[in-house]
Motif scaffolding. Structure first.
Motif, short mmCIF file in Angstrom:
data_model
loop_
_atom_site.label_atom_id
_atom_site.label_comp_id
_atom_site.label_asym_id
_atom_site.label_seq_id
_atom_site.Cartn_x
_atom_site.Cartn_y
_atom_site.Cartn_z
N GLY A 80 -11.46 3.74 2.16
CA GLY A 80 -10.14 3.69 1.51
C GLY A 80 -9.36 4.97 1.69
O GLY A 80 -8.13 4.96 1.70
N LEU A 127 -11.85 1.21 -6.98
CA LEU A 127 -10.47 1.41 -6.57
C LEU A 127 -10.35 1.62 -5.06
O LEU A 127 -9.43 1.10 -4.42
N GLN A 128 -11.28 2.37 -4.53
CA GLN A 128 -11.27 2.62 -3.08
C GLN A 128 -11.39 1.31 -2.31
O GLN A 128 -10.69 1.10 -1.33
N SER A 131 -8.29 -0.75 -2.72
CA SER A 131 -7.14 -0.23 -1.98
C SER A 131 -7.08 -0.77 -0.55
O SER A 131 -6.04 -0.73 0.09
N PHE B 565 -4.46 6.72 -1.26
CA PHE B 565 -5.05 5.38 -1.21
C PHE B 565 -4.79 4.58 -2.48
O PHE B 565 -4.79 3.36 -2.46
N ALA B 566 -4.58 5.28 -3.60
CA ALA B 566 -4.37 4.56 -4.86
C ALA B 566 -2.89 4.36 -5.15
O ALA B 566 -2.50 4.06 -6.27
N PHE B 568 -1.08 2.00 -4.52
CA PHE B 568 -0.73 0.66 -4.97
C PHE B 568 -0.76 0.54 -6.50
O PHE B 568 -0.21 -0.38 -7.06
N LEU B 569 -1.44 1.48 -7.12
CA LEU B 569 -1.46 1.48 -8.60
C LEU B 569 -0.40 2.42 -9.16
O LEU B 569 0.40 2.04 -9.99
#
Lengths: 178, 919
Positions: A80, A127-128, A131, B565-566, B568-569
């Motif tokens: 990710g 989360l990784q 993503s 990478f995060a 999208f949140l």
């Protein structure tokens, strides 16, 4: 309380809608590990892969993968982040079919038994994985092995959405902002 | 005359032999309630420093196998979760099966090696060139993490060996088709009889005086009684491996004590290292590729195959001897450095440890800093926590924690460079950096100071160490083997990138407009420098603020480079751990920090990164392993020195006989001045007794010193007193030679980096010194010949005695055989004073020679718990040959064991073991 029940009902409802179920079997003493794809009526993947409603493929051994392994540590830490995918370039099912049929591989998801580097409930890792394809319900990665049973290269990402399943190519392409 | 002599001799002999078997008639054991030692343990060897150093070159027959199950447990837990099984049960059962499988396979490998079914594969690749393919594979494997060709090589004969019984012709024929194997490559061809090397396995629960060799350098400081006491409680301290399997009290790890029993010590010394090397290779192979043990592993079989054995098993020699032939190379030094982590006093990682330093010295410098550490004085502080499992858990935990940090640093560093090279346009970055510096100049932030000072350290000669390290990194293909699979970038590429960046930063930092800034600024807080810089320049920094200051300098701004990478949140919001650098300046500083981290990681990589290539066997109990291999400590130095001095004094005594009153005087000698004796004589700088002619003395000196006369030697002066008159007497010539022609010869550069020599190179050094002593007492009359031959003779012998009395640097050892010790105690009910010497020499000590002989025999025949030895029985109906009979009563047996002897007790004709013993 009502809210929690509502969420649970919605959760199970969404599961029942899931087009594809992926099952890893670690305990087949003779054959080694296997992975099974069980398709719902609205999912054509299994028919494309093995002309059946469910397909089972034998996974390769993964030598030196249980325990300290620099390659897997890199993988789980940087999936990710450094290892990403391009969601606009989907991989054809025939390529995947060919891969399952001819290449030694292992499957890895965020709860993989090979991950001895994160806690079972590690949110950051979830989360990784999420993503990689944010809208999908589940993600599964297929790692190509060499002929001897050692890790070679992460290859494909399976994203299973509500009503469809898609494969993407994984690559070393850091996702950074400058 | 002859006849009478013979008669006398025969009478004496008869008396002696009668005495041997009839003396005492009945021997009753005073402590028959104590169990005999039925398990085999190699004798305990108590070595002092020099002996321990010497023994490092001997293969060990005792080892601890530390089997770690933590990572396996984690995997099993997740498998159970994945398969919807009861997690606790599944993990517990899995670990039980793994230990059982491991022990079974380990014993199988031993059996196949000792019976000659599997060949020995040499550990010394320069030693034996017969196995050409094996050697070729090993050479090509050196830089390969997963050396599959070695597995393939073993697979060619592995499956066939199941049916083999040894190196017999038909088997040799098969082996010859694989490589050039011959009879000598099989262990049983070297042993007198099959089964001569026996495997004994125990699960060690507690360290005790039964492992006394780890706690004392000599037996005076460890009473034999203490060992006996612990032997009586043996079951509390260890159990047999088979029995131990049922105890899954500790899921994390298990410590096994392996004892190899052999009577052929010379052969073992020749083959022991090869045995262990082969054992490791086959063990690794079998656990991965063989299905022979599938029925033992059960449903876990395929999971066990995937275990990284190098990560889960440590094979530790139990004492001064070794499992791996000592070498002086980076790998061995790095591996042996984990000894510091095995010290039981450290619950947490000691921040002083070199591994934890931001700029480490490296294992070579660490070794040179402490050339003579303690040994065999409980150096791992086991006595503080005798529980072996807890010790092993703590040790492995520290090892894993440090390993994990180190690998994390390495991965961060190579990821950083991968990003820099693939995602950051250098031209753009250069502009951003220049701009960033401009901005900082305006507000006069300390950040510029930190950046420029840190890079100056890289570039200036005063701190050239870092630059040296960088250049060394370039030569290490090893890094490539670690990282190219991960980031597809070679070491040279990211080092070039760094050099380009460093050169640009240094240009910016030396631009004239910065001079004003430097002049106007006070020296910034040392805490703001990265820890490596603080360490390098020994700054007085109380805390580490580098990271927080780094962030603070860019407060309120979006980080310059971060993982998104995060997004999208929470688009645009990066957590600190995802930030690669807060500003362009921070990027530059981090690039240098990462380079240092890479170097650090590589220095200790062998200790902390399991590459799956070989099972580690660090010399935890013998710090002299690497010191002896690297020539930092010579176990024979004191011995050689004492002998050389002795002969030197004897020579001088001889010279003085002919040249009395020989004193060198009236010229100025300087220490380290290079002179030859011939030069001294020729220049007439010798004072001597006027009664002797100069020519005679010259002739005598030439005759005595011979070829040494003309050698230029460095002058060494003892009792040097600059105020004294320059009176010297000759104290002899000493020669020393350093001769390194071994395969592992090394140069140690100033940076402490050890690099192997070119294969063809050969280093040799030679030194000679003329030893003088200042003699103030003789100043009034140098020719009084006070330093005559008697003086030198006395000095020679005093020196010899004193030298050999050195209990530390002259090899000394004592040996105790645990079985003999306990039997002696059972017999006498105490440690008999008359037995102490014999027992300390590793010998048996019973009532007399006959019983000494029997006790040895009892051990071989598994006759235990003897209560009484009765010599009074002579002839029974069962003894038709009228042999003498010795009846041995054992606890738990209704009838005695009967030993039939013919004439003397040593001439045993038959032994009829008691058959009605309770189990």
């Amino acid at each position: 309380m009502k809210g929690i029940i509502k969420i649970l009902v919605l959760f199970f409802w969404s599961l029942s809608l899931q087009a594809l179920e992926v099952k890893q079997n670690w305990l087949t003493p003779i054959k080694g590990k296997t992975i099974s794809f069980i398709c719902a009526a609205n999912e054509s993947l299994c028919y494309e892969l093995c002309e059946n409603s469910s397909c089972t493929f034998k996974e390769s051994a993964c030598y030196d993968c249980i325990g300290d392994n620099l390659e897997l540590q890199f993988f789980f830490n940087y999936i990710g982040r450094m290892i990403t995918t391009d969601l606009s370039s989907e991989v054809s099912t025939s390529e995947i079919q060919d891969f399952f049929a001819h290449e030694p591989f292992i499957s890895i998801d965020q709860k993989s038994p090979y991950n001895v580097y994160h806690g079972v409930q590690d949110k950051s890792l979830a989360l990784q994985f999420q993503s990689l394809c944010p809208k999908s319900l589940n993600q599964m990665i297929f790692y190509q092995m060499d002929g001897q049973g050692y890790l070679e290269e992460y290859r494909y990402l399976l994203c299973s959405y509500d009503s469809e399943t898609k494969f993407y190519r994984l690559r070393l392409d850091p996702k950074v902002n400058l | 005359m002859k006849k009478s002599s013979l008669l006398l001799l025969s009478i004496i002999f008869s008396l002696m032999t009668f005495n041997l078997w009839a003396k005492g008639e009945v021997t009753v054991y005073k402590r028959p309630d104590i169990n005999s030692l039925q398990s085999f343990f190699n004798p305990l060897n108590f070595f002092n420093r020099a002996a321990c150093a010497k023994e490092s070159k001997t293969p060990s027959r005792s080892a601890l196998f530390l089997l770690d199950n933590v990572n396996l447990g984690r995997t099993l837990y997740r498998v159970a979760q994945n398969q919807n099984l009861n997690k606790n049960e599944f993990v517990r059962s899995g670990i039980y099966h793994y230990r059982k499988t491991f022990l079974w396979v380990a014993k199988l490998i031993h059996q196949r090696l000792q019976s000659g079914r599997l060949p020995l594969l040499t550990s010394d690749l320069n030693e034996d060139d017969d196995l050409k393919i094996y050697h070729q594979i090993n050479k090509s494997c050196m830089l390969d993490q997963n050396c599959t060709s070695l597995d393939q090589y073993i697979s060619k004969f592995w499956s066939s060996t199941t049916n083999f019984t040894g190196y017999e012709k038909q088997h040799l024929a098969l082996f010859k088709t694989i490589d050039n194997f011959s009879k000598k490559d099989f262990l049983d061809a070297h042993l007198k009889q099959k089964g001569e090397l026996k495997w004994h396995c125990h699960r060690l629960h507690k360290f005790s005086k039964v492992n006394g060799q780890l706690f004392a350098t000599k037996l005076e400081s460890l009473e034999l009684g203490q060992i006996v006491a612990d032997l009586q409680d043996l079951e509390q301290n260890l159990t047999t491996c088979e029995e131990s399997l049922a105890e899954i009290d500790n899921l994390k790890n298990a410590v096994y004590q392996i004892e190899l029993e052999t009577n052929e010590e010379d052969k073992w010394e020749d083959l022991g290292f090869d045995y262990w090397h082969s054992f490791k290779l086959y063990l690794r192979y079998a656990l991965k590729h063989s299905d022979h043990h599938a029925s033992i592993s059960g449903i876990y079989h395929h999971i066990f195959k995937e275990i990284n054995l190098e990560d889960s098993l440590l094979m530790i020699p139990l004492g001064c001897e070794n499992i791996t032939k000592p070498k002086c190379d980076q790998e061995s030094l790095s591996l042996n450095s984990i000894r510091e982590l095995a010290k039981n006093t450290l619950d947490q990682l000691d921040p002083k440890l070199d591994y934890l330093q931001p700029l480490s010295l490296g294992p070579e410098d660490q070794m040179l800093l402490t050339p003579t550490p303690d040994v065999n004085t409980d150096i791992l502080n086991l006595s503080q926590e005798l529980n072996a499992d807890i010790w092993a858990s703590k040790f492995k935990e520290k090892l894993s924690t440090k390993g994990s940090l180190l690998k994390q640093d390495l991965l961060s560093a190579i990821s950083f460079y991968q990003i820099l090279s693939s995602k950051v346009n250098f031209a753009r970055y250069s502009k951003d950096l220049a701009l960033n510096i401009e901005e900082k100049l305006k507000v006069k932030d300390d950040e510029i100071h930190y950046l420029c000072r840190e890079f100056a350290a890289y570039d200036t000669s005063g701190a050239s160490l870092i630059k040296n390290e960088l250049s060394l990194l370039k030569t290490k293909n090893y890094l490539d083997s670690l990282t190219t699979d991960l980031v597809k970038m070679e070491t040279s590429e990211f080092l070039s990138l760094f050099e380009k960046l460093a050169s640009f930063v240094n240009t910016l930092c030396t631009q004239p407009k910065l001079n004003k800034y430097y002049a106007s600024k006070e020296t910034p807080k040392p805490e703001g420098f990265f820890p490596w810089y603080i360490k390098k320049f020994s700054l007085n920094a109380k805390s580490d603020l580098a990271l927080s200051l780094d962030k603070a300098f860019s407060a309120g701004k979006e980080p310059y480079l971060y993982f998104n990478f995060a997004d999208f949140l929470t688009p645009g919001l990066a957590e600190d751990k995802d930030v690669l650098c807060f500003s362009p300046i921070s990027c530059a500083r981090n690039s240098l920090k990462h380079i240092i981290n890479i170097y650090h990681a590589l220095e200790y990589s062998k200790a902390f990164v399991a590459l799956g290539d070989s099972i580690k066997s660090p010399a935890l109990f013998n710090p002299y392993t690497e010191r002896t291999a690297c020539g930092v400590y010579d176990p024979w130095y004191k011995t050689k020195y004492t002998i050389v001095n002795f002969f030197s004094n004897l020579t001088q005594a001889a010279i003085s006989t002919f040249t009395p009153g020989l004193v060198y005087t009236q010229f100025h000698l300087e220490p380290k001045q290079v002179l030859s004796m011939k030069q001294l004589i020729d220049e007439g700088k010798i004072e001597y007794d006027v009664n002797y002619s100069k020519q005679k003395i010259k002739t005598e000196l030439v005759a005595s010193l011979g070829p040494l006369l003309g050698i230029p030697c460095s002058v060494s002066i003892s009792n040097f007193d600059s105020k004294a008159m320059h009176m010297y007497q000759f104290g002899g010539v000493s020669l020393s030679q350093c001769h390194q022609n071994s395969k592992h010869k090394l140069f140690v550069s100033s940076s402490g980096e050890i690099t192997p020599n070119e294969p063809a190179s050969y280093s040799q050094c030679f030194s000679c010194s003329l030893n003088f002593e200042t003699v103030t007492l003789l100043s009034n009359n140098p020719v009084l010949a006070k330093a005559g031959p008697v003086y030198y003779l006395i000095r020679a012998f005093v020196g010899l005695i004193k030298g050999f009395r050195d209990n530390v640097n002259v090899p000394k050892s004592q040996e105790v055989d645990l079985y003999y010790l306990l039997e002696s105690y059972r017999k006498f009910g105490e440690i008999n004073k008359e037995c102490i010497k014999r027992l300390r020499d590793g010998k048996v000590c019973q009532k007399d020679a006959c019983e000494n002989f029997y006790v040895k025999m009892f051990r071989q025949l598994d006759i235990y718990n003897v209560e009484k030895i009765d010599h009074s029985k002579y002839f029974t109906a069962k003894n038709p040959h009228n042999y003498n009979e010795v009846h041995v009563s054992q606890r738990g047996c209704k009838s005695p064991t009967i030993i039939e002897t013919n004439g003397t007790c040593f001439d045993v004709v038959n032994v009829r073991k008691a058959k009605d013993c309770a189990p």
